[in-house]
Each structure stands twice: as structure tokens, then as C-alpha cells.
Design a protein around this motif. Sequence first.
Motif, PDB file in Angstrom:
ATOM      1  N   ARG A 110      38.525  35.309  41.693  1.00 58.27           N
ATOM      2  CA  ARG A 110      38.762  33.866  41.575  1.00 58.27           C
ATOM      3  C   ARG A 110      38.010  33.263  40.395  1.00 58.27           C
ATOM      4  O   ARG A 110      38.535  32.393  39.702  1.00 58.27           O
ATOM      5  CB  ARG A 110      38.412  33.176  42.873  1.00 58.27           C
ATOM      6  CG  ARG A 110      39.395  33.557  43.958  1.00 58.27           C
ATOM      7  CD  ARG A 110      39.112  32.849  45.226  1.00 58.27           C
ATOM      8  NE  ARG A 110      40.027  33.340  46.245  1.00 58.27           N
ATOM      9  CZ  ARG A 110      39.827  33.185  47.523  1.00 58.27           C
ATOM     10  NH1 ARG A 110      38.765  32.562  47.971  1.00 58.27           N
ATOM     11  NH2 ARG A 110      40.697  33.659  48.395  1.00 58.27           N
ATOM     12  N   ARG A 111      36.800  33.737  40.168  1.00 57.90           N
ATOM     13  CA  ARG A 111      36.052  33.222  39.013  1.00 57.90           C
ATOM     14  C   ARG A 111      36.741  33.640  37.714  1.00 57.90           C
ATOM     15  O   ARG A 111      36.881  32.838  36.796  1.00 57.90           O
ATOM     16  CB  ARG A 111      34.619  33.731  39.045  1.00 57.90           C
ATOM     17  CG  ARG A 111      33.812  33.175  37.885  1.00 57.90           C
ATOM     18  CD  ARG A 111      32.357  33.220  38.111  1.00 57.90           C
ATOM     19  NE  ARG A 111      31.667  32.741  36.916  1.00 57.90           N
ATOM     20  CZ  ARG A 111      30.365  32.777  36.784  1.00 57.90           C
ATOM     21  NH1 ARG A 111      29.612  33.250  37.761  1.00 57.90           N
ATOM     22  NH2 ARG A 111      29.799  32.347  35.677  1.00 57.90           N
ATOM     23  N   ALA A 112      37.169  34.882  37.632  1.00 54.78           N
ATOM     24  CA  ALA A 112      37.865  35.365  36.436  1.00 54.78           C
ATOM     25  C   ALA A 112      39.154  34.586  36.205  1.00 54.78           C
ATOM     26  O   ALA A 112      39.480  34.230  35.067  1.00 54.78           O
ATOM     27  CB  ALA A 112      38.151  36.853  36.584  1.00 54.78           C
ATOM     28  N   ARG A 113      39.877  34.305  37.269  1.00 52.66           N
ATOM     29  CA  ARG A 113      41.122  33.537  37.139  1.00 52.66           C
ATOM     30  C   ARG A 113      40.815  32.118  36.646  1.00 52.66           C
ATOM     31  O   ARG A 113      41.494  31.605  35.752  1.00 52.66           O
ATOM     32  CB  ARG A 113      41.851  33.494  38.471  1.00 52.66           C
ATOM     33  CG  ARG A 113      43.246  32.864  38.359  1.00 52.66           C
ATOM     34  CD  ARG A 113      43.944  32.778  39.679  1.00 52.66           C
ATOM     35  NE  ARG A 113      43.202  31.851  40.521  1.00 52.66           N
ATOM     36  CZ  ARG A 113      43.300  31.789  41.843  1.00 52.66           C
ATOM     37  NH1 ARG A 113      44.096  32.608  42.486  1.00 52.66           N
ATOM     38  NH2 ARG A 113      42.608  30.927  42.528  1.00 52.66           N
ATOM     39  N   CYS A 152      43.409  37.864  46.939  1.00 54.09           N
ATOM     40  CA  CYS A 152      42.441  36.872  46.458  1.00 54.09           C
ATOM     41  C   CYS A 152      42.955  36.168  45.209  1.00 54.09           C
ATOM     42  O   CYS A 152      42.767  34.967  45.052  1.00 54.09           O
ATOM     43  CB  CYS A 152      41.097  37.530  46.162  1.00 54.09           C
ATOM     44  SG  CYS A 152      40.284  38.175  47.634  1.00 54.09           S
ATOM     45  N   PHE A 153      43.611  36.914  44.338  1.00 49.16           N
ATOM     46  CA  PHE A 153      44.172  36.341  43.117  1.00 49.16           C
ATOM     47  C   PHE A 153      45.237  35.304  43.456  1.00 49.16           C
ATOM     48  O   PHE A 153      45.309  34.246  42.836  1.00 49.16           O
ATOM     49  CB  PHE A 153      44.766  37.455  42.253  1.00 49.16           C
ATOM     50  CG  PHE A 153      45.330  36.975  40.952  1.00 49.16           C
ATOM     51  CD1 PHE A 153      44.505  36.723  39.867  1.00 49.16           C
ATOM     52  CD2 PHE A 153      46.701  36.786  40.801  1.00 49.16           C
ATOM     53  CE1 PHE A 153      45.025  36.286  38.659  1.00 49.16           C
ATOM     54  CE2 PHE A 153      47.231  36.355  39.595  1.00 49.16           C
ATOM     55  CZ  PHE A 153      46.386  36.103  38.522  1.00 49.16           C
ATOM     56  N   ALA A 154      46.058  35.590  44.457  1.00 53.11           N
ATOM     57  CA  ALA A 154      47.164  34.699  44.828  1.00 53.11           C
ATOM     58  C   ALA A 154      46.708  33.469  45.596  1.00 53.11           C
ATOM     59  O   ALA A 154      47.356  32.424  45.549  1.00 53.11           O
ATOM     60  CB  ALA A 154      48.189  35.469  45.665  1.00 53.11           C
ATOM     61  N   LYS A 155      45.572  33.573  46.284  1.00 50.62           N
ATOM     62  CA  LYS A 155      45.093  32.489  47.133  1.00 50.62           C
ATOM     63  C   LYS A 155      44.471  31.383  46.298  1.00 50.62           C
ATOM     64  O   LYS A 155      43.678  31.635  45.411  1.00 50.62           O
ATOM     65  CB  LYS A 155      44.064  33.032  48.129  1.00 50.62           C
ATOM     66  CG  LYS A 155      43.699  32.089  49.223  1.00 50.62           C
ATOM     67  CD  LYS A 155      42.815  32.799  50.232  1.00 50.62           C
ATOM     68  CE  LYS A 155      42.445  31.883  51.368  1.00 50.62           C
ATOM     69  NZ  LYS A 155      41.578  32.546  52.324  1.00 50.62           N
ATOM     70  N   LYS A 156      44.823  30.145  46.589  1.00 45.38           N
ATOM     71  CA  LYS A 156      44.273  28.991  45.875  1.00 45.38           C
ATOM     72  C   LYS A 156      42.945  28.592  46.507  1.00 45.38           C
ATOM     73  O   LYS A 156      42.698  28.843  47.683  1.00 45.38           O
ATOM     74  CB  LYS A 156      45.233  27.798  45.940  1.00 45.38           C
ATOM     75  CG  LYS A 156      46.575  28.073  45.330  1.00 45.38           C
ATOM     76  CD  LYS A 156      46.476  28.214  43.847  1.00 45.38           C
ATOM     77  CE  LYS A 156      47.850  28.442  43.249  1.00 45.38           C
ATOM     78  NZ  LYS A 156      47.807  28.991  41.948  1.00 45.38           N
TER      79      LYS A 156
END
Length: 166
Positions: A110-113, A152-156
Motif C-alpha cells: 500500500r505504501r508503494a502504491r 492488498c494492492f487491490a484494497k483501498k
Amino acid sequence: MRSAARLGILLVLCLALVATNPTEDVAAYDQGKLVAPGRLIIAGRRLSCGATATLVRDFEGFALSSTVIMLNMQAMKDLPRPVQWLIYYHECGHILYGPSETAADCYAVRRARREGWLDQKALDDICAVFNIAGHGPLHPDPEARCNQLRQCFAKKGGITAQDGSR
């Protein structure tokens, strides 16, 4: 006289620019060097984990955390840049959220995104490296771990303590 003053000002500005934009990468640091919070540069990117320092040293594995983040840059040096960055943020996730591997992975993704460097292609590249490297006793098998990373990438939204308990 004026040109000497201008030259002096120019010199001060150049020194200030160098001091605020270091180009030294963590791979250039000596083993056993403690890098102050906010001063770490890995593969051209400045990385930080709040007030947590980073210790660059040789040990088995890539990274671990306790009260500092420890990185084995020799072991990480041949990994793709996004993998190196994600490893650092994974360890930062342990500092912030404790021993849960899922919570640390979710924090890192999430931080990277949010920082804008992790997209679907970079995530696929990270998963490909995990599949080659395998897994240790603490991490899930690569396929399960990549499935968690994708979730985790897909979750807002931000990570919560509940994320790490699943």
C-alpha cells in the motif's frame, strides 16, 4: 568585489544542494554502518520508516527488523529495484505493525502504491522474483504470498490491525 560575493553565494548554494540531495546509495555504505532515519537511499530512491534507523550489515537473508531495520545489501544488490524497495517497506511494516507477515506485506504494497512506483507490472515482477527465491520458514509459499500481495494492492485505504490478523 561583487563577483567574489557572487562566487561565494554560488558556492554556498552548491554545497546546500549537495547536502540536501545526497547521491550516495546504501550499497556504497560500509558494513556495520547505522544510517540515520530519512537518510537511506536504495537503488536511487530515498526510503524512510519514521524515526527508525537502518543498519547495513552482512547476515543470512535479505532483511530483518526489531528496533532498527537491518539490510544485507550484498544479498539484495542483484534484485530488481522494486523488490529492494518492497523488502525495506516490508521490514518497516514489522516495525509499525508487529510480527504479522501479512500485515508487513500489506503495509509495503500500500505504501508503494501510494508513492506511485508500484503498479500491476511491478507487482508481477516482484511475484516472479518470489517464485524464484522460494520462501523461508516465516513467509507463506510464493503463490499464497503473491495472492495476498495482490489482495492488498487491490484494497483501498490504509492498513489496519485487522489486516494483519487474517
